[in-house]
Structure formats: structure tokens, C-alpha cells
Design an enzyme around this catalytic site. Structure first.
Site: not given
Ligand code: EPU
Length: 420
Positions: A22-23, A96, A120, A125-129, A308, A330, A400
């Protein structure tokens, strides 16, 4: 709403095949926006999240569908030059990962308007980065009315250092950098196999990416990309979940299609718990112990132990002979399964980001409620071991991310049924 009923007891035995990841699929579908021709993805899992992203792409004017006759495992995406580069709130709030269209839209069409994903069940889960990196590549970013509005005539290569390792952040920025002018260097990049798979597909589309799968990725921008035919890697989290199904039922299961190199940390912990896990010509075989040994684990970014898989290992360790300590590093709120496991008789105490799991002799079936995808998997696993029937509600979370998990478990001898 569907429920899954699990009658505990049977040892699981036999062979089962893992679906596509999926990811890995979600970013690959977004990457198809970058190509001037059609992209065909094979080994796509038939999941609600994939259907949601297809729907989102179609609202933009993209030709995006399951290829008929391929049992919904092949997807074709073709983005014309005049898409509407917008992702509305109604779809982003469902998933998301929709935010992954931001990078490709910005890079190819110079503009994107994407609803900001909210938090969620598992965290803020911000996207600031993601946004910081797009700014570094020269994009103008406005946050207004719950939307991110991004614009750039043509992105310009830059050095970006992520303050926090982010999987979709790395993917989003990679998809933007491939069409930027000049060289982009991503430091502290995510090393997940899904990032590597994305880079492999992008390179086949004409991109020039080096180092994906390490924390330093270098991208030489090109001016156009073509479509591609790509086979998605298998789902390491589904594979891990099936290994735990073998482990928790004292079973013996061959998980076909599992890639050992993607599962080192998980296999290491299963072995510590007393499982016999061996690579085969086509996957991994796991034999479960009578009673698991306790194991301490900490979730970290790849190649560490994946968040995960945390809930699934917790189900296993809840019946271990002793106390295990699990730290979740995480996400800030990823212990929602604990209260439900407790209702099944597990002895688990949460202190901050640590769960202390004292193994119990037996779990008992109970009505439980899933709160997120991996939590649902953990409850089904616990149900396989529990005495009596476990009724897992809200299985739309499970749907999902797992393709027909209850049917796959049935083929191994589990007594699982979906109740409408
Ligand atoms: N974070 C920030 N700022 C950002 C981005 C992330 O602070 O701009 C924080 C997040 O809040 C979190 C940490 O960094 O605490 C890691 O987040 P990451 O961005 O790596 O997670 P993601 O990309 O949103 C993906 C997977 C998740 C998986 C995580 C960690 C996808 C679609 N989703 O999420 O999958 O848990 O990486 O490995 O690839 C799942 O499949 O059940 C799932 C939640």
C-alpha cells in the site's frame, strides 16, 4: 458496518501470498502525474486507499482506473497536460496520503492547491517538513482556508535537510525535485523500501536519482518524464503481520513474496521471541513457539523496527512468558489498541510512549473495536489466540490497508468470518 469474527484456537499452517505494498503504491500513483505518457502499475493491492486516490486523480481530470480483467491488481494513470491541480478536503480527509500529489503537481504543472491533512487517530502528523523543502526549491507556499496553495514557475534544485525523518515527506520532495532545474540534495532522507521503489520507477520514467534507500539522495533535475510500467514491491507490513499470525498460533506458515531484506528488524524480534524464521526461495517461513519469550523493542525509522508492526508484536508479546517493554518513538498516540487488548485479558500498562506488557497465560475472545489500521490487525491476531470468539468492529480501518486479510487467514486454517 462490517465486523470480523475470529474464533481462536487453530494453528495456522500452509502457504499464503503477500499483496503489493500500500505505502509503495500510493506515491507511485502520485508519481504517474509527472509522466507525459500513461503509467501502468502492477501488483497493486485492491484496497480502499487505492480507490480513494484513483477518485482524487479523476477529480483532477486525470484518466485513472483499475485495468479491467486484471482482478483489480493493475492500475493505469494518464495525466493530460491540462489537469485541475487541486485536492479537495473531502478526499484528503479520507486519506492523508493524498498530500503526495502536492510535489508532482507543483513540479509538472507549476501550481497545486491541496487541502491540509488533519491529524488522525495515531498523532498530529504535520507536513511542515514537506513545505519547508518545497520553499527551499523555490516554491511560494500560502496556507489559507485549510488549504496549501503552492506555486513555482520552475522549481530550482537546492540542498534540503529534513529536521525529522519523514517517509511521505521524502517521497513528496523527491517527486518535486525530479523536474527541478539543477541538482537537489536531500539530507536525512527516509530510507524505507517504499522510497527506493518510488525512485526506481521515477528513474525508469527518465529521472536521475542516486542514493534512494540511504539518508542522502541526490537528484539531477530533467525537463520531462515519460510514463512507465512498474511492478510494486510486496507489502512488508502485511508480510510481517502474517508472520505474527503464524507465531501467535504456534503455527507454521510460508509467507510467499515476503522480502527478507525489508523485514530484518521484524524477523530479528520474532526470533528473539522464540520463532523459527527462515528465508525460502520465495519468501519467509515462520514457525511459532509454544509460548513466546518476552522481547523489548523500540520503533524507529527504517531499517529499525517499524511503527506499523508495533501493535501486531504487542498482541504476540501479550501471551509471552514474562514482561516485554515496547517504546513507540514515531507517533505520539499509537497505543490505542492497548485498551482493547486489555479487554481480551492482556496485562499492559502504558507510561508515556512506553508500554509494559506482562505476558498472560490466555487471552479471551471479546467484542473489540479497531481504531486504526494496524490496531485492527493486532486485534485480529489476538483473536486467533484467544479462547472463544473475538468480534472486531469498525473493520473499514483494516480494509484500508489489508487486502482480504480474513480470507488469507482462512486459507491457513483460521476460523475468521466477515459479518455484514
Ligand atoms: N512529521 C513531522 N513533520 C512532517 C512530517 C512528519 O513532524 O512534515 C512527523 C510525524 O508527525 C511523525 C513522524 O514525523 O511523528 C514520522 O512521520 P512520517 O512523515 O514518516 O509518516 P508518513 O509519511 O505520514 C508513512 C506511512 C505510515 C507509517 C509512517 C512511518 C504512508 C502512506 N504512510 O506515513 O503508514 O506509519 O510512514 O513509517 O507511507 C500505515 O500504513 O499504517 C501507516 C500509518
Amino acid at each position: 458496518m462490517d465486523q470480523i469474527h475470529v474464533e481462536g484456537g487453530p494453528r495456522l499452517e500452509g502457504e499464503v501470498r503477500v499483496s503489493g505494498s500500500k505505502n509503495a503504491t500510493l506515491p507511485l500513483m502520485a508519481a504517474a502525474l509527472l509522466g507525459e505518457g500513461a503509467t501502468t502499475l502492477r501488483n497493486v493491492p485492491d484496497l480502499a486507499d487505492v480507490t480513494t486516490l484513483l477518485e482524487l486523480l479523476r477529480t483532477m481530470g486525470v484518466d485513472a482506473q483499475w485495468v479491467p480483467g486484471a482482478e483489480r491488481h493493475v492500475v493505469r494513470v494518464h495525466a493530460p497536460p491540462n489537469v485541475l491541480p487541486e485536492a479537495p478536503y473531502d478526499l484528503v480527509r479520507k486519506m492523508r496520503a493524498s498530500v503526495l500529489v502536492l510535489g508532482p503537481l507543483l513540479a509538472r504543472f507549476g501550481r497545486a492547491r491541496v487541502s491540509l491533512p488533519g491529524g488522525c487517530a495515531i498523532g498530529a502528523r504535520p507536513i511542515d517538513q514537506h513545505l519547508k523543502a518545497f520553499r527551499a526549491l523555490g516554491a511560494e507556499i500560502l496556507l489559507e482556508g485549510g488549504y496549501v496553495e503552492a506555486r513555482a514557475r520552475r522549481l530550482k534544485g537546492a540542498t534540503v535537510r529534513f529536521d525529522k525523518i519523514t517517509v511521505t515527506g521524502t517521497e513528496n520532495v523527491l517527486m518535486a525535485a525530479v523536474l527541478a532545474e539543477g541538482t537537489t540534495v536531500l539530507e536525512n532522507a527516509a530510507r524505507e523500501p517504499e522510497v527506493e521503489d518510488l525512485a526506481r520507477a521515477l528513474n525508469a520514467m527518465g529521472a536521475r536519482i542516486r542514493g534512494a534507500g540511504t539518508d542522502l539522495v541526490v537528484v539531477e533535475g530533467v525537463s520531462t518524464l515519460t510514463g512507465v510500467e512498474h511492478t510494486v514491491i510486496s507489502d512488508r507490513i502485511e508480510a510481517g503481520t502474517l508472520l505474527v499470525a503464524a507465531a501467535i498460533t504456534r503455527g507454521d506458515v510460508h509467507v510467499q513474496g515476503a522480502v527478507p531484506a525489508h523485514l530484518d528488524a521484524v524477523v530479528g524480534k520474532l526470533r528473539e521471541a522464540g520463532c523459527t524464521v527462515v528465508p525460502t526461495a520465495d519468501g519467509l517461513r515462520c514457525k511459532g513457539p509454544d509460548v513466546p519469550e518476552p522481547v523489548d523493542l523500540q520503533t524507529t525509522e527504517h531499517p529499525g523496527f517499524p511503527t506499523d508492526m508495533q501493535a501486531q508484536l504487542m498482541a504476540l508479546l501479550s501471551v509471552a512468558r514474562g514482561t516485554s517493554v515496547i517504546s513507540e518513538n514515531i507517533f505520539e498516540n499509537r497505543f490505542m489498541h492497548v485498551a482493547e487488548l486489555r479487554r481480551m485479558g492482556a496485562d499492559i500498562r502504558v507510561e508515556g510512549h512506553t508500554a509494559v506488557v506482562k505476558g498472560v497465560h490466555t487471552l479471551s475472545g471479546a467484542p473489540v473495536m479497531a481504531t486504526d489500521l494496524r490496531a485492527s490487525a493486532s486485534l485480529i491476531l489476538a483473536g486467533l489466540r484467544g479462547a472463544g470468539t473475538t468480534r472486531v468492529a469498525r473493520v473499514y480501518h483494516l480494509d484500508r490497508g489489508y487486502e482480504a486479510l480474513e480470507r488469507k487467514l482462512q486459507t491457513l486454517g483460521a476460523r475468521t468470518t466477515r459479518v455484514k
